[in-house]
Design an enzyme around this catalytic site. Structure first.
Site, short mmCIF file in Angstrom:
data_model
loop_
_atom_site.label_atom_id
_atom_site.label_comp_id
_atom_site.label_asym_id
_atom_site.label_seq_id
_atom_site.Cartn_x
_atom_site.Cartn_y
_atom_site.Cartn_z
CG HIS A 113 -2.00 -1.27 1.61
ND1 HIS A 113 -0.92 -2.12 2.05
CD2 HIS A 113 -3.05 -1.14 1.30
CE1 HIS A 113 -2.15 -3.01 2.53
NE2 HIS A 113 -3.33 -2.81 1.88
CG ASP A 116 1.57 -0.52 2.97
OD1 ASP A 116 1.22 -0.75 4.13
OD2 ASP A 116 1.34 -2.02 2.65
CD GLU A 244 -7.61 -8.21 -1.33
OE1 GLU A 244 -7.05 -8.04 -1.10
OE2 GLU A 244 -7.42 -8.78 0.39
CG HIS A 283 -10.87 -11.68 2.64
ND1 HIS A 283 -10.12 -10.26 2.25
CD2 HIS A 283 -10.21 -11.26 3.85
CE1 HIS A 283 -9.41 -9.60 3.14
NE2 HIS A 283 -9.44 -10.26 4.08
CG ASP A 319 -9.32 -10.83 7.50
OD1 ASP A 319 -8.46 -12.34 7.52
OD2 ASP A 319 -8.92 -10.33 7.22
#
Ligand code: XUL
Ligand code: CO
Length: 451
Positions: A113, A116, A244, A283, A319
């Site tokens: 990202h 990040d 996603e 997910h 998650d």
């Protein structure tokens, strides 16, 4: 840096991982925990090298930004190359450590990202400048090592400005900010040769329907994606766009809740030509599906783009993003990936070491184990497919559809009236045959024994 760092031996500042040389394949009999037992990058499986089938990627966010914090306590990770500051200098130093890790682990790809890799500044232009500065280091490190960017994305969920969403926010200026952020992330992804661009709609969903205009939010999201497609065309970015799916966390209901919801959204907003899906195991679990279901659902519609390879804990409802080591899971995943192919996608380890696994070496153990598990899954799946061990039983199961009657129905050349008259003549349908589930489960076990 974390206090625990003082208990570890001093490190050569030029080397983030002094205890590891390049991880090598040593074969299934090896008991070296820092060697591959199954992942042999150049080994041919089903006409391609393992490396080309699997296209492994390390995620920057978990592996280089994960702190080990949880809702009950702060960070635990010891990362001697990281001074813990939000400076560009530290971000560059961290990037060098990351590439040392990618190189020693022998992975061909990484993913990030924007936030990040580079710290957020006080203004958007400061954030963009920070990103440009770190991108220079990423580019140089990519050139030095040959490691490539699988995908880039924008973090539009951590900053409080996105509390109501990014492309689905009620605040029009936050929407504009998100657009600017994706524009920049696309430019940087393209400059680094990124092969895909991912949208995970972190805060694109709702907590409460009383305060939500769902139709308006989804229309805005559709418009946002069209602007991304237009901008990619404008700058010549040819990478694949991916969405996603995830059903919950952080919002109570995420709009991209599963593969079916994403594909319905893409069709509604005329975006199917431009987007595929990045399917993540944990997910799928949260959505109440098996990974194999999500992969098959996307694959059968030509929309399987990439995977975020991890696993959840089936006893926990959140998650947990663990590294997958379960051979059944990796075999099932590879059965579907071999069927549809991954294209420009990859097997991206969107997974984090546990809070208690705080030493740098744990990052190697985690990735090596999961790379091996996927390599083994690949070999088992390839053998099952080569022998048609499952396929021929499935084909047999549906063989009544190969009859004239079946062909007539499948080609749309009959009607209720004709089918009724046939069955009135016959009086009863042909006898059913067994589904053979247990036999199939035994067959998969047998291939795990021999492949
Ligand atoms: C969150 C998640 C993200 C995406 C990228 O659950 O999986 O890390 O993969 O934004
Ligand atoms: Co993910």
């Amino acid at each position: 840096m974390n206090r625990l760092a003082v208990f570890l031996p001093a490190r050569n500042p030029m080397t983030a991982f002094p205890e590891v040389t390049k991880v090598q394949y040593e074969g299934p009999q090896s008991d070296n925990p820092l060697a591959f037992r199954w992942y042999n990058p150049e080994e041919m499986v089903a006409g391609k090298t393992m490396k080309d089938h699997l296209r492994f990627a390390v995620t920057y966010w978990h592996t280089f930004r994960g702190t080990g914090a949880d809702p009950f306590g702060g960070g635990t990770m010891v990362r001697p190359w990281d001074d813990g500051s939000e400076s560009v200098e530290n971000a560059c130093q961290r990037a060098r450590a990351a590439f040392e890790f990618f190189e020693k682990l022998d992975v061909p790809y990484y993913a990030f990202h924007d936030r990040d890799v580079a710290p957020e500044g006080a203004t958007l232009s400061e954030s963009n400048a920070n990103l440009d500065a770190v991108a220079e280091v990423l580019k140089a490190e990519q050139q030095r090592t040959g490691v490539k960017l699988l995908w880039g994305t924008a973090n539009m969920f951590s900053n409080p400005r996105f509390m109501h969403g990014a492309a689905t926010t009620c605040n029009v200026e936050v929407y504009a900010y998100a657009a600017a952020q994706v524009k920049k992330a696309l430019e940087v992804t393209m400059a680094l040769g990124g092969e895909n661009y991912v949208f995970w709609g972190g805060r694109e969903g709702y907590q409460c329907l009383y305060n939500t205009d769902m139709k308006r939010e989804l229309d805005h999201l559709g418009r946002f994606f069209h602007m991304a497609v237009d901008y990619a065309k404008e700058i010549g970015f040819t990478g694949q766009f991916l969405i996603e799916p995830k059903p919950k966390e952080p919002t109570k209901h995420q709009y991209d809740s599963d593969a079916a919801a994403c594909l319905n959204f893409l069709r509604t907003y005329d975006l199917t030509d431009h987007f595929k899906l990045n399917i993540e195991t944990n997910h799928a679990t949260l959505a109440g599906h098996e990974m194999m279901h999500e992969l098959e659902y996307a694959g059968m519609q030509g929309a399987l783009g990439s995977i975020d390879a991890n696993t959840g804990d089936l006893l926990l409802g959140w998650d947990t993003d663990q590294f997958a080591t379960n051979y059944y899971l990796t075999t099932q995943t590879m059965l579907v990936l071999l069927k549809y192919g991954l294209g420009s996608g990859g097997v991206n380890f969107d997974a984090k070491v546990r809070r208690e696994s705080f030493e740098p070496i744990d990052l190697f153990h985690a990735h090596i184990g999961s790379m091996d598990a996927f390599a083994r899954g690949l070999k088992v799946a390839a053998k099952i497919i080569e022998d048609r061990a499952i396929d021929k039983i499935v084909a047999q199961r549906y063989s009544s559809w190969d009859s004239d009657l079946g062909k007539k129905i499948e080609s749309g050349n009959t009607s209720f009236a004709e089918l009724e008259s046939l069955m009135l003549d016959k009086g009863e349908a042909a006898a059913n045959t067994s589904g053979r589930q247990e036999m199939l489960e035994n067959i998969v076990n047998r291939y795990l024994d021999i492949a």
